[in-house]
Design a protein around this motif. Structure first.
Motif, PDB file in Angstrom:
ATOM      1  N   LYS A 225     -29.685 -82.571 -26.487  1.00  0.00           N
ATOM      2  CA  LYS A 225     -28.666 -81.142 -27.117  1.00  0.00           C
ATOM      3  C   LYS A 225     -29.207 -80.757 -28.201  1.00  0.00           C
ATOM      4  O   LYS A 225     -29.137 -79.426 -28.520  1.00  0.00           O
ATOM      5  N   GLU A 226     -28.476 -81.462 -28.932  1.00  0.00           N
ATOM      6  CA  GLU A 226     -28.108 -81.258 -30.682  1.00  0.00           C
ATOM      7  C   GLU A 226     -29.575 -80.761 -30.785  1.00  0.00           C
ATOM      8  O   GLU A 226     -29.408 -80.326 -31.485  1.00  0.00           O
ATOM      9  N   SER A 229     -30.877 -77.538 -30.322  1.00  0.00           N
ATOM     10  CA  SER A 229     -30.264 -76.369 -30.842  1.00  0.00           C
ATOM     11  C   SER A 229     -30.979 -76.730 -32.167  1.00  0.00           C
ATOM     12  O   SER A 229     -31.085 -75.371 -33.024  1.00  0.00           O
ATOM     13  N   ARG A 230     -30.951 -78.016 -32.451  1.00  0.00           N
ATOM     14  CA  ARG A 230     -32.224 -77.259 -34.545  1.00  0.00           C
ATOM     15  C   ARG A 230     -33.212 -77.573 -34.389  1.00  0.00           C
ATOM     16  O   ARG A 230     -33.856 -76.573 -35.175  1.00  0.00           O
ATOM     17  N   ASP A 232     -33.809 -75.242 -32.105  1.00  0.00           N
ATOM     18  CA  ASP A 232     -34.715 -73.441 -32.186  1.00  0.00           C
ATOM     19  C   ASP A 232     -33.748 -72.851 -33.859  1.00  0.00           C
ATOM     20  O   ASP A 232     -34.878 -71.831 -33.508  1.00  0.00           O
ATOM     21  N   GLU A 233     -33.228 -74.171 -33.980  1.00  0.00           N
ATOM     22  CA  GLU A 233     -32.523 -72.822 -35.879  1.00  0.00           C
ATOM     23  C   GLU A 233     -33.307 -73.541 -36.895  1.00  0.00           C
ATOM     24  O   GLU A 233     -33.918 -72.749 -37.767  1.00  0.00           O
TER      25      GLU A 233
END
Length: 235
Positions: A225-226, A229-230, A232-233
């Motif tokens: 999950k982390e 998120s990374r 996507d950034e």
């Protein structure tokens, strides 16, 4: 000044990536095209080892299940007119040939002779819903992405050329940029050609975060999950 917003070198550069990667990039640079513009049925490659092909479309339609009903000289004129049409290109080409028969592939347009002829005319290969044959005698480096393999050419004849065609769900017009490999084919909008490499680089950097984690002994759903998120950034 070129009539195209890209060069032969730009098209050649896109051959470095497979067609699924090109489709991934198009999802970023032309998101409205996500649901169409590519083949949607399994196709048969003449070779699974040849590199991708990318060029301007030379479009046409054929039939093979029955004779054309035309005089022999009319059939020959249609064939030679087609050759002239394929040859009339400033950049490398890909033939996109739609078989109009109710059961496409009754007769093969493509084999030893036509791959040699079209390679000499400047084409890199063909995408067709029709059939191919002479698999061991195809011109070296000429790729065929087809609907079926069939031993006979039956009554195959050229119907028309230069118009929009549809091959396994992929609509394609004259001079469209087509990218194809053993996975199938996709049409690349002209204004997207030069945006593709940067989009591929971005996608690869985003995927690396996920792939590195999957190869790590520290993998867990929480860390996945982390990582998502990374990823996507990354821009």
């Amino acid at each position: 000044m070129s009539e195209y917003p890209f060069t032969a070198e730009d098209l050649e550069a896109l051959r470095a990536w497979d067609t699924p990667t090109i489709c991934n990039a198009l999802e970023m640079v032309a998101p409205h095209r996500r649901g169409y513009g590519f083949t949607v049925r399994q196709m048969v490659p003449a070779s699974t080892s040849l590199p991708p092909i990318c060029g301007l479309a030379r479009t046409g339609t054929i039939r093979a299940a029955a004779p054309s009903g035309r005089a022999a000289e009319v059939d020959r004129a249609a064939r030679t007119g087609w050759y002239e049409y394929v040859a009339d290109a400033a950049l490398p080409t890909i033939v996109v040939l739609q078989d109009l028969d109710d059961t496409p592939g009754v007769g093969a347009f493509w084999g030893e002779v036509h791959t040699a002829v079209h390679k000499a005319l400047g084409a890199q290969g063909c995408v067709t819903n029709g059939s191919i044959r002479d698999l061991d005698m195809i011109a070296p480096g000429f790729q065929l992405i087809a609907g079926v393999v069939n031993p006979s050419h039956a009554y195959v004849h050229m119907v028309q050329y230069g118009q929009e065609v549809t091959v396994h769900g992929m609509a394609c017009h004259h001079d469209a940029v087509v990218h194809a490999d053993r996975h199938g084919a996709v049409v690349i909008p002209h204004d997207a050609v030069r945006k593709i490499p940067a989009a591929i680089d971005l996608g690869a950097r985003r995927e690396k975060v996920i792939l590195d984690l999957c190869a790590s002994a520290d993998f867990s759903v929480a860390k996945l999950k982390e990582a998502l998120s990374r990823a996507d950034e990354i821009h």
